[in-house]
Design a protein around this motif. Structure first.
Motif, PDB file in Angstrom:
ATOM      1  N   ILE A 144      -8.222  62.551  26.999  1.00 59.59           N
ATOM      2  CA  ILE A 144      -6.836  62.386  26.868  1.00 59.59           C
ATOM      3  C   ILE A 144      -5.686  61.291  27.226  1.00 59.59           C
ATOM      4  CG2 ILE A 144      -4.208  64.402  27.618  1.00 59.59           C
ATOM      5  CD1 ILE A 144      -6.849  65.926  28.701  1.00 59.59           C
ATOM      6  N   VAL A 145      -4.831  61.559  25.734  1.00 55.67           N
ATOM      7  CA  VAL A 145      -4.037  59.775  25.986  1.00 55.67           C
ATOM      8  C   VAL A 145      -2.328  60.326  26.286  1.00 55.67           C
ATOM      9  CG1 VAL A 145      -2.903  57.664  25.131  1.00 55.67           C
ATOM     10  CG2 VAL A 145      -5.742  58.638  24.980  1.00 55.67           C
ATOM     11  N   ASP A 146      -1.891  60.157  26.731  1.00 58.55           N
ATOM     12  CA  ASP A 146      -0.714  60.720  27.393  1.00 58.55           C
ATOM     13  C   ASP A 146       0.680  59.639  26.573  1.00 58.55           C
ATOM     14  OD1 ASP A 146       1.983  61.975  27.893  1.00 58.55           O
ATOM     15  OD2 ASP A 146       1.842  62.228  29.604  1.00 58.55           O
ATOM     16  N   LEU A 147       1.781  59.842  25.750  1.00 58.93           N
ATOM     17  CA  LEU A 147       2.192  58.955  25.422  1.00 58.93           C
ATOM     18  C   LEU A 147       4.349  58.696  26.236  1.00 58.93           C
ATOM     19  CD1 LEU A 147       1.957  59.474  21.255  1.00 58.93           C
ATOM     20  CD2 LEU A 147       1.447  57.996  22.955  1.00 58.93           C
ATOM     21  N   ALA A 148       3.830  59.709  27.305  1.00 56.74           N
ATOM     22  CA  ALA A 148       5.157  59.732  28.330  1.00 56.74           C
ATOM     23  C   ALA A 148       5.159  59.309  29.837  1.00 56.74           C
ATOM     24  CB  ALA A 148       5.489  61.166  28.011  1.00 56.74           C
ATOM     25  N   GLU A 149       5.670  59.036  30.255  1.00 56.12           N
ATOM     26  CA  GLU A 149       6.007  58.704  31.207  1.00 56.12           C
ATOM     27  C   GLU A 149       5.866  59.502  32.906  1.00 56.12           C
ATOM     28  OE1 GLU A 149       7.332  55.224  32.880  1.00 56.12           O
ATOM     29  OE2 GLU A 149       7.320  54.373  30.713  1.00 56.12           O
ATOM     30  N   SER A 150       6.677  61.496  32.281  1.00 59.67           N
ATOM     31  CA  SER A 150       7.368  61.709  33.092  1.00 59.67           C
ATOM     32  C   SER A 150       6.590  62.478  34.345  1.00 59.67           C
ATOM     33  CB  SER A 150       8.480  63.065  32.243  1.00 59.67           C
ATOM     34  OG  SER A 150       6.943  63.559  31.022  1.00 59.67           O
ATOM     35  N   ARG A 199      -6.072  69.849  29.660  1.00 59.76           N
ATOM     36  CA  ARG A 199      -7.072  69.958  30.950  1.00 59.76           C
ATOM     37  C   ARG A 199      -7.722  70.476  30.813  1.00 59.76           C
ATOM     38  NH1 ARG A 199      -3.823  71.350  36.499  1.00 59.76           N
ATOM     39  NH2 ARG A 199      -4.469  73.892  36.009  1.00 59.76           N
ATOM     40  N   LYS A 200      -8.175  71.673  30.125  1.00 61.60           N
ATOM     41  CA  LYS A 200      -9.395  72.925  30.208  1.00 61.60           C
ATOM     42  C   LYS A 200     -10.486  72.003  29.177  1.00 61.60           C
ATOM     43  CE  LYS A 200      -6.874  76.924  31.250  1.00 61.60           C
ATOM     44  NZ  LYS A 200      -6.936  78.033  30.624  1.00 61.60           N
ATOM     45  N   ILE A 253       0.456  63.362  37.234  1.00 61.32           N
ATOM     46  CA  ILE A 253      -1.075  63.206  35.989  1.00 61.32           C
ATOM     47  C   ILE A 253      -1.422  62.154  35.866  1.00 61.32           C
ATOM     48  CG2 ILE A 253      -1.850  64.406  34.162  1.00 61.32           C
ATOM     49  CD1 ILE A 253       0.473  66.349  34.090  1.00 61.32           C
ATOM     50  N   ARG A 254      -3.043  61.973  36.357  1.00 62.06           N
ATOM     51  CA  ARG A 254      -3.879  60.696  36.519  1.00 62.06           C
ATOM     52  C   ARG A 254      -4.446  60.916  34.862  1.00 62.06           C
ATOM     53  NH1 ARG A 254      -5.110  57.335  40.648  1.00 62.06           N
ATOM     54  NH2 ARG A 254      -7.083  57.253  39.135  1.00 62.06           N
TER      55      ARG A 254
END
Length: 182
Positions: free
Chosen positions: A94-100, A88-89, A104-105
């Motif tokens: 940023i693209v996340d490949l998980a739903e966990s 986040r710094k 975090i938006r």
């Protein structure tokens, strides 16, 4: 100006000068930071990167190198709090490949876990099964969505599903990778 702000400023200037900010050259510098390792995801990202002139940084000992400067991040956040604290710094997409980590938006690319649950139920129903159980790791969002849609699809056809939860069932016993792979 602190070192993090200075790095962000230099990164923006470098991108603008190279034409990589909002268009221009298609060459990209992407950080690949996985909270846990999936070889299939790694191969897919590398294949896409090769075909699209991306330079990928993936350091599995230091997921977010201190002085990394690039255009974006592909991550699997998972449960590792320190990974998100580092990411986040960064002043990049940023693209996340998980739903966990739904709190975090971030944009996410994931599978349709509800559809997976329905498909699994239909697979067993189509083959005439009449007794059902769903074994999962308690508390994981993806697993919960699969469980709920699996059970709902079975209920549509008048069937009950027993749910077995791995984490819930182990109680207070330690849970380490070594123990799970004995």
């Amino acid at each position: 100006m602190n070192s993090t702000s200075r790095i962000k400023s230099v990164t923006k200037q470098r991108r603008k000068a190279s034409g990589r900010w909002g268009g221009g050259l298609s060459e990209r510098y992407v950080l690949f930071a996985l909270g846990w390792y999936y070889p299939e995801i790694h191969r897919g990202v590398v294949r896409f990167a090769r075909d699209h002139q991306w330079h990928v940084t993936a350091d599995f000992d230091d997921l977010v190198p201190k002085h990394w400067q690039g255009d974006g991040v592909i991550t699997l956040l998972g449960a590792r709090q320190n990974l998100w604290k580092s990411l986040r710094k960064l002043d990049v997409p940023i693209v996340d490949l998980a739903e966990s980590r739904p709190n975090i938006r971030l944009p996410r690319v994931t599978m349709d876990n509800a559809a997976i649950g329905r498909m699994a139920a239909r697979y067993f129903l189509d083959r005439g099964y009449r007794n059902f159980a769903f074994f999962h790791r308690w508390g994981l969002g993806a697993s919960n969505r699969r469980r709920d849609s699996f059970r709902a699809e079975l209920a549509r056809y008048g069937h009950h599903c027993e749910v077995l939860s791995w984490r819930k069932g182990r109680g207070k016993r330690a849970d380490t990778r070594d123990q799970r792979h004995r």
